[in-house]
Motif scaffolding. Structure first.
Motif, mmCIF file in Angstrom:
data_model
loop_
_atom_site.group_PDB
_atom_site.id
_atom_site.type_symbol
_atom_site.label_atom_id
_atom_site.label_comp_id
_atom_site.label_asym_id
_atom_site.label_seq_id
_atom_site.Cartn_x
_atom_site.Cartn_y
_atom_site.Cartn_z
ATOM 1 N N GLN A 126 0.837 -1.197 0.000
ATOM 2 C CA GLN A 126 0.000 0.000 0.000
ATOM 3 C C GLN A 126 0.874 1.249 0.000
ATOM 4 O O GLN A 126 0.653 2.173 0.770
ATOM 5 C CB GLN A 126 -0.915 0.006 1.232
ATOM 6 N N SER A 127 1.841 1.301 -0.884
ATOM 7 C CA SER A 127 2.774 2.422 -0.871
ATOM 8 C C SER A 127 2.094 3.743 -1.216
ATOM 9 O O SER A 127 2.380 4.769 -0.584
ATOM 10 C CB SER A 127 3.952 2.155 -1.806
ATOM 11 N N ALA A 128 1.193 3.765 -2.176
ATOM 12 C CA ALA A 128 0.489 5.011 -2.522
ATOM 13 C C ALA A 128 -0.404 5.458 -1.363
ATOM 14 O O ALA A 128 -0.465 6.644 -1.036
ATOM 15 C CB ALA A 128 -0.334 4.822 -3.787
ATOM 16 N N TYR A 129 -1.081 4.506 -0.739
ATOM 17 C CA TYR A 129 -1.939 4.835 0.405
ATOM 18 C C TYR A 129 -1.112 5.371 1.574
ATOM 19 O O TYR A 129 -1.487 6.359 2.207
ATOM 20 C CB TYR A 129 -2.716 3.586 0.842
ATOM 21 N N ALA A 130 0.031 4.750 1.833
ATOM 22 C CA ALA A 130 0.894 5.201 2.924
ATOM 23 C C ALA A 130 1.429 6.604 2.643
ATOM 24 O O ALA A 130 1.492 7.441 3.552
ATOM 25 C CB ALA A 130 2.046 4.215 3.120
ATOM 26 N N SER A 131 1.778 6.881 1.407
ATOM 27 C CA SER A 131 2.261 8.218 1.049
ATOM 28 C C SER A 131 1.179 9.273 1.243
ATOM 29 O O SER A 131 1.438 10.360 1.767
ATOM 30 C CB SER A 131 2.748 8.232 -0.392
ATOM 31 N N LYS A 132 -0.050 8.952 0.844
ATOM 32 C CA LYS A 132 -1.167 9.887 1.042
ATOM 33 C C LYS A 132 -1.443 10.104 2.527
ATOM 34 O O LYS A 132 -1.749 11.217 2.951
ATOM 35 C CB LYS A 132 -2.421 9.362 0.348
ATOM 36 N N MET A 133 -1.337 9.055 3.304
ATOM 37 C CA MET A 133 -1.550 9.161 4.741
ATOM 38 C C MET A 133 -0.501 10.066 5.377
ATOM 39 O O MET A 133 -0.812 10.896 6.232
ATOM 40 C CB MET A 133 -1.503 7.772 5.378
ATOM 41 N N LEU A 134 0.742 9.935 4.944
ATOM 42 C CA LEU A 134 1.810 10.786 5.452
ATOM 43 C C LEU A 134 1.582 12.251 5.072
ATOM 44 O O LEU A 134 1.834 13.151 5.866
ATOM 45 C CB LEU A 134 3.164 10.306 4.935
ATOM 46 N N GLU A 135 1.082 12.492 3.877
ATOM 47 C CA GLU A 135 0.769 13.864 3.456
ATOM 48 C C GLU A 135 -0.347 14.457 4.301
ATOM 49 O O GLU A 135 -0.265 15.599 4.747
ATOM 50 C CB GLU A 135 0.381 13.891 1.985
ATOM 51 N N ARG A 136 -1.414 13.684 4.526
ATOM 52 C CA ARG A 136 -2.548 14.169 5.321
ATOM 53 C C ARG A 136 -2.136 14.500 6.750
ATOM 54 O O ARG A 136 -2.691 15.405 7.362
ATOM 55 C CB ARG A 136 -3.669 13.124 5.351
ATOM 56 N N SER A 137 -1.188 13.762 7.275
ATOM 57 C CA SER A 137 -0.761 13.997 8.650
ATOM 58 C C SER A 137 0.338 15.035 8.759
ATOM 59 O O SER A 137 0.768 15.364 9.867
ATOM 60 C CB SER A 137 -0.300 12.682 9.279
ATOM 61 N N GLY A 138 0.818 15.545 7.629
ATOM 62 C CA GLY A 138 1.883 16.534 7.645
ATOM 63 C C GLY A 138 3.248 15.949 7.904
ATOM 64 O O GLY A 138 4.167 16.656 8.319
ATOM 65 N N MET A 139 3.411 14.658 7.674
ATOM 66 C CA MET A 139 4.671 13.976 7.958
ATOM 67 C C MET A 139 5.369 13.488 6.679
ATOM 68 O O MET A 139 6.241 12.632 6.739
ATOM 69 C CB MET A 139 4.427 12.784 8.878
ATOM 70 N N SER A 140 5.022 14.043 5.533
ATOM 71 C CA SER A 140 5.604 13.563 4.278
ATOM 72 C C SER A 140 7.079 13.916 4.148
ATOM 73 O O SER A 140 7.817 13.250 3.423
ATOM 74 C CB SER A 140 4.823 14.105 3.084
ATOM 75 N N GLU A 141 7.525 14.941 4.839
ATOM 76 C CA GLU A 141 8.931 15.352 4.774
ATOM 77 C C GLU A 141 9.717 14.959 6.030
ATOM 78 O O GLU A 141 10.813 15.468 6.256
ATOM 79 C CB GLU A 141 9.021 16.871 4.578
ATOM 80 N N CYS A 142 9.159 14.067 6.831
ATOM 81 C CA CYS A 142 9.810 13.691 8.085
ATOM 82 C C CYS A 142 11.014 12.789 7.831
ATOM 83 O O CYS A 142 11.162 12.197 6.777
ATOM 84 C CB CYS A 142 8.824 12.987 9.007
ATOM 85 N N LYS A 143 11.851 12.708 8.831
ATOM 86 C CA LYS A 143 13.020 11.834 8.779
ATOM 87 C C LYS A 143 12.579 10.427 9.179
ATOM 88 O O LYS A 143 11.983 10.243 10.236
ATOM 89 C CB LYS A 143 14.078 12.356 9.745
ATOM 90 N N PRO A 144 12.843 9.412 8.354
ATOM 91 C CA PRO A 144 12.420 8.047 8.702
ATOM 92 C C PRO A 144 13.206 7.477 9.877
ATOM 93 O O PRO A 144 14.326 7.897 10.154
ATOM 94 C CB PRO A 144 12.686 7.240 7.431
ATOM 95 N N CYS A 145 12.595 6.527 10.574
ATOM 96 C CA CYS A 145 13.292 5.832 11.656
ATOM 97 C C CYS A 145 13.228 4.327 11.402
ATOM 98 O O CYS A 145 12.436 3.850 10.601
ATOM 99 C CB CYS A 145 12.732 6.212 13.022
ATOM 100 N N VAL A 146 14.048 3.596 12.118
ATOM 101 C CA VAL A 146 14.229 2.175 11.858
ATOM 102 C C VAL A 146 13.226 1.298 12.604
ATOM 103 O O VAL A 146 12.822 0.255 12.111
ATOM 104 C CB VAL A 146 15.680 1.756 12.220
ATOM 105 N N THR A 147 12.818 1.713 13.788
ATOM 106 C CA THR A 147 11.892 0.909 14.588
ATOM 107 C C THR A 147 10.557 1.625 14.731
ATOM 108 O O THR A 147 10.480 2.843 14.708
ATOM 109 C CB THR A 147 12.468 0.635 15.989
ATOM 110 N N SER A 148 9.509 0.847 14.912
ATOM 111 C CA SER A 148 8.165 1.419 14.981
ATOM 112 C C SER A 148 7.796 1.948 16.359
ATOM 113 O O SER A 148 6.892 2.766 16.486
ATOM 114 C CB SER A 148 7.133 0.373 14.556
#
Length: 133
Positions: free
Chosen positions: A26-48
């Motif tokens: 669900q890569s497109a869905y996850a990208s849209k979700m990140l945009e809606r939450s304002g986290m599309s430009e966030c720094k990724p992390c390794v653990t959840s």
């Protein structure tokens, strides 16, 4: 009823079929979700989630926007269909939807950062001669 060909996308789930395996993501869905939450430009992390993290409903931290919190949790619950690695964390933070606090929101933001770093992950079903995975 008509034949539309090989399934490639259905209800936000991308299906990639090959000779060796079937992959659901669900890569497109996850990208849209990140945009809606304002986290599309966030720094990724390794653990959840942090190790041995304890959250309570009786937290004294400041309140956060409950509508946004519930919306993001709902999106994460749908993302779980192809991301079993985040099931525990999503279930854990969904316990606090009635009265979300800043410490609960911090865990959700970390989960979104984890999703950012693993947008293309999904479920992989290898095709074998046997009926098991």
């Amino acid at each position: 009823m008509s034949d539309l060909g090989v399934l490639s996308y259905y209800l936000g789930i991308e299906v990639r079929q090959g000779k060796e395996a079937l992959k659901l993501s669900q890569s497109a869905y996850a990208s849209k979700m990140l945009e809606r939450s304002g986290m599309s430009e966030c720094k990724p992390c390794v653990t959840s989630m942090e190790e041995r993290l304890k959250l309570t409903k009786a937290s004294t931290a400041t309140n956060v926007d409950a509508i946004l919190y519930r919306s993001i949790i709902g999106s994460l619950l749908y993302l779980v269909h192809t991301r079993p690695d985040i099931v525990f964390v999503v279930g854990y933070v969904s316990r606090f939807m009635k009265d979300p606090r800043e410490d609960h929101w911090a865990v959700v933001k970390r989960l979104l950062r984890y999703a950012k770093g693993a947008v293309d992950q999904g479920i992989y079903f290898p095709k074998t001669g046997e009926s098991r995975l």
